[in-house]
Design a protein around this motif. Structure first.
Motif, mmCIF file in Angstrom:
data_model
loop_
_atom_site.group_PDB
_atom_site.id
_atom_site.type_symbol
_atom_site.label_atom_id
_atom_site.label_comp_id
_atom_site.label_asym_id
_atom_site.label_seq_id
_atom_site.Cartn_x
_atom_site.Cartn_y
_atom_site.Cartn_z
ATOM 1 N N GLY B 52 0.811 -1.198 0.000
ATOM 2 C CA GLY B 52 0.000 0.000 0.000
ATOM 3 C C GLY B 52 0.853 1.260 0.000
ATOM 4 N N GLY B 53 0.216 2.360 0.124
ATOM 5 C CA GLY B 53 0.943 3.626 0.191
ATOM 6 C C GLY B 53 1.381 4.088 -1.183
ATOM 7 N N PHE B 54 2.020 5.228 -1.204
ATOM 8 C CA PHE B 54 2.468 5.809 -2.459
ATOM 9 C C PHE B 54 3.777 6.519 -2.188
ATOM 10 C CE2 PHE B 54 2.175 7.276 -6.651
ATOM 11 C CZ PHE B 54 2.455 8.636 -6.710
ATOM 12 N N LEU B 55 4.786 6.136 -2.941
ATOM 13 C CA LEU B 55 6.115 6.719 -2.747
ATOM 14 C C LEU B 55 6.523 6.671 -1.271
ATOM 15 C CD1 LEU B 55 5.954 9.795 -5.149
ATOM 16 C CD2 LEU B 55 6.988 7.558 -5.543
ATOM 17 N N GLY B 56 6.202 5.537 -0.637
ATOM 18 C CA GLY B 56 6.655 5.354 0.739
ATOM 19 C C GLY B 56 5.768 6.009 1.791
ATOM 20 N N ILE B 57 4.767 6.751 1.350
ATOM 21 C CA ILE B 57 3.894 7.404 2.326
ATOM 22 C C ILE B 57 2.613 6.589 2.467
ATOM 23 C CG2 ILE B 57 2.550 9.492 2.859
ATOM 24 C CD1 ILE B 57 4.651 11.017 1.150
ATOM 25 N N GLY B 58 2.240 6.323 3.724
ATOM 26 C CA GLY B 58 1.013 5.574 3.958
ATOM 27 C C GLY B 58 1.190 4.081 3.801
ATOM 28 N N SER B 59 2.422 3.606 3.739
ATOM 29 C CA SER B 59 2.639 2.170 3.611
ATOM 30 C C SER B 59 2.207 1.448 4.873
ATOM 31 C CB SER B 59 4.132 1.878 3.399
ATOM 32 O OG SER B 59 4.552 2.377 2.161
ATOM 33 N N GLN B 60 1.725 0.248 4.685
ATOM 34 C CA GLN B 60 1.389 -0.589 5.824
ATOM 35 C C GLN B 60 2.377 -1.745 5.875
ATOM 36 O OE1 GLN B 60 -2.839 -1.521 5.374
ATOM 37 N NE2 GLN B 60 -3.273 0.103 6.843
ATOM 38 N N TYR B 61 2.490 -2.313 7.073
ATOM 39 C CA TYR B 61 3.456 -3.379 7.266
ATOM 40 C C TYR B 61 2.787 -4.573 7.916
ATOM 41 C CZ TYR B 61 6.595 0.392 6.189
ATOM 42 O OH TYR B 61 7.207 1.427 5.544
ATOM 43 N N HIS B 62 3.185 -5.751 7.481
ATOM 44 C CA HIS B 62 2.548 -6.951 8.006
ATOM 45 C C HIS B 62 3.589 -8.044 8.151
ATOM 46 C CE1 HIS B 62 -1.060 -9.289 8.861
ATOM 47 N NE2 HIS B 62 -0.404 -10.301 8.328
ATOM 48 N N LYS B 88 -6.059 -7.347 4.660
ATOM 49 C CA LYS B 88 -6.885 -6.181 4.992
ATOM 50 C C LYS B 88 -7.562 -6.383 6.334
ATOM 51 C CE LYS B 88 -7.894 -3.784 0.725
ATOM 52 N NZ LYS B 88 -8.674 -3.772 -0.514
ATOM 53 N N GLY B 89 -8.004 -7.587 6.581
ATOM 54 C CA GLY B 89 -8.684 -7.842 7.849
ATOM 55 C C GLY B 89 -7.731 -8.003 9.012
ATOM 56 N N ALA B 90 -6.479 -8.275 8.711
ATOM 57 C CA ALA B 90 -5.508 -8.583 9.773
ATOM 58 C C ALA B 90 -4.911 -7.302 10.328
ATOM 59 C CB ALA B 90 -4.410 -9.470 9.186
ATOM 60 N N PRO B 91 -4.298 -7.405 11.495
ATOM 61 C CA PRO B 91 -3.661 -6.192 12.032
ATOM 62 C C PRO B 91 -2.581 -5.708 11.080
ATOM 63 C CG PRO B 91 -3.325 -8.072 13.507
ATOM 64 C CD PRO B 91 -4.167 -8.538 12.372
ATOM 65 N N ALA B 92 -2.581 -4.452 10.830
ATOM 66 C CA ALA B 92 -1.513 -3.872 10.013
ATOM 67 C C ALA B 92 -0.854 -2.787 10.840
ATOM 68 C CB ALA B 92 -2.081 -3.294 8.725
ATOM 69 N N TYR B 93 0.379 -2.541 10.573
ATOM 70 C CA TYR B 93 1.128 -1.607 11.389
ATOM 71 C C TYR B 93 1.592 -0.454 10.545
ATOM 72 C CZ TYR B 93 1.136 -5.865 14.089
ATOM 73 O OH TYR B 93 0.740 -6.995 14.757
ATOM 74 N N GLY B 94 1.660 0.698 11.168
ATOM 75 C CA GLY B 94 2.285 1.826 10.474
ATOM 76 C C GLY B 94 3.782 1.617 10.491
ATOM 77 N N ARG B 95 4.501 2.623 10.125
ATOM 78 C CA ARG B 95 5.956 2.542 10.063
ATOM 79 C C ARG B 95 6.476 2.032 11.407
ATOM 80 N NH1 ARG B 95 9.327 1.622 6.789
ATOM 81 N NH2 ARG B 95 11.390 2.523 6.778
ATOM 82 N N TRP B 96 7.144 0.919 11.392
ATOM 83 C CA TRP B 96 7.431 0.243 12.654
ATOM 84 C C TRP B 96 8.817 0.562 13.210
ATOM 85 C CZ3 TRP B 96 11.091 -3.822 13.053
ATOM 86 C CH2 TRP B 96 11.776 -4.071 11.862
ATOM 87 N N HIS B 97 9.633 1.213 12.431
ATOM 88 C CA HIS B 97 10.950 1.549 12.966
ATOM 89 C C HIS B 97 11.407 2.873 12.383
ATOM 90 C CE1 HIS B 97 13.214 0.450 9.256
ATOM 91 N NE2 HIS B 97 12.253 -0.427 9.081
#
Lengths: 97, 97
Positions: B52-62, B88-97
């Motif tokens: 997801g996200g665009f050019l690194g912004i709004g990316s999700q991590y799983h 989509k239904g699972a927990p997703a994380y914002g930038r984690w580090h």
């Protein structure tokens, strides 16, 4: 047997790469240039230590089993139970990739 | 049991990072952002897929268990037996580090 307090430490692969390697007396031997992963098992087959050279020129490379490396929080890097002399006699590789 | 011809493939950690992840029908789901290694055993605990996200912004991590990823030479990336909907239904994380 590990004590209950001995927690498993997880480290990001990109933090391992570039980490310094020291001998038992705290001398810097080199650094971790790369880690090679067995794709099927997801296990590190070996790490590659780079040492010597200047500004990246003339560096030598030496494979190390992951089990030889022990993270030392005080040094902020890995300690290997070996010394530069042992690597001098061993096969060393030029730039491998 | 693996056949004799089934060779173990070794891959450098920095080639794993950034590798694309596809579903079973070849759709790109995301890419491998990081791999977390259990330092004691030298085994990958899990990979982290970014999507997801665009050019690194709004990316999700799983996080993904390494065992869920199978390298596909035709696609030049990893195939996971799941689909975006499951993430989509699972927990997703914002930038984690």
């Amino acid at each position: 047997m590990d004590t209950v307090a001995d927690t498993s430490r997880l480290i990001a692969a990109d933090k391992v790469q570039g980490a310094k390697i020291y001998n038992a007396t705290g001398d810097n031997l080199g650094s971790i240039d790369e880690i090679m992963i067995d794709e099927k098992s997801g296990k590190i087959a070996y790490a590659i230590m780079s040492f010597g050279g200047f500004l990246g020129i003339g560096s030598q490379y030496h494979p190390l089993p992951w089990s030889m490396l022990r993270y030392d929080a005080n040094l902020g890097g890995y300690v290997v139970n070996a010394d530069r002399a042992q690597f001098k006699g061993a096969p060393a590789y030029g730039r491998w990739h």
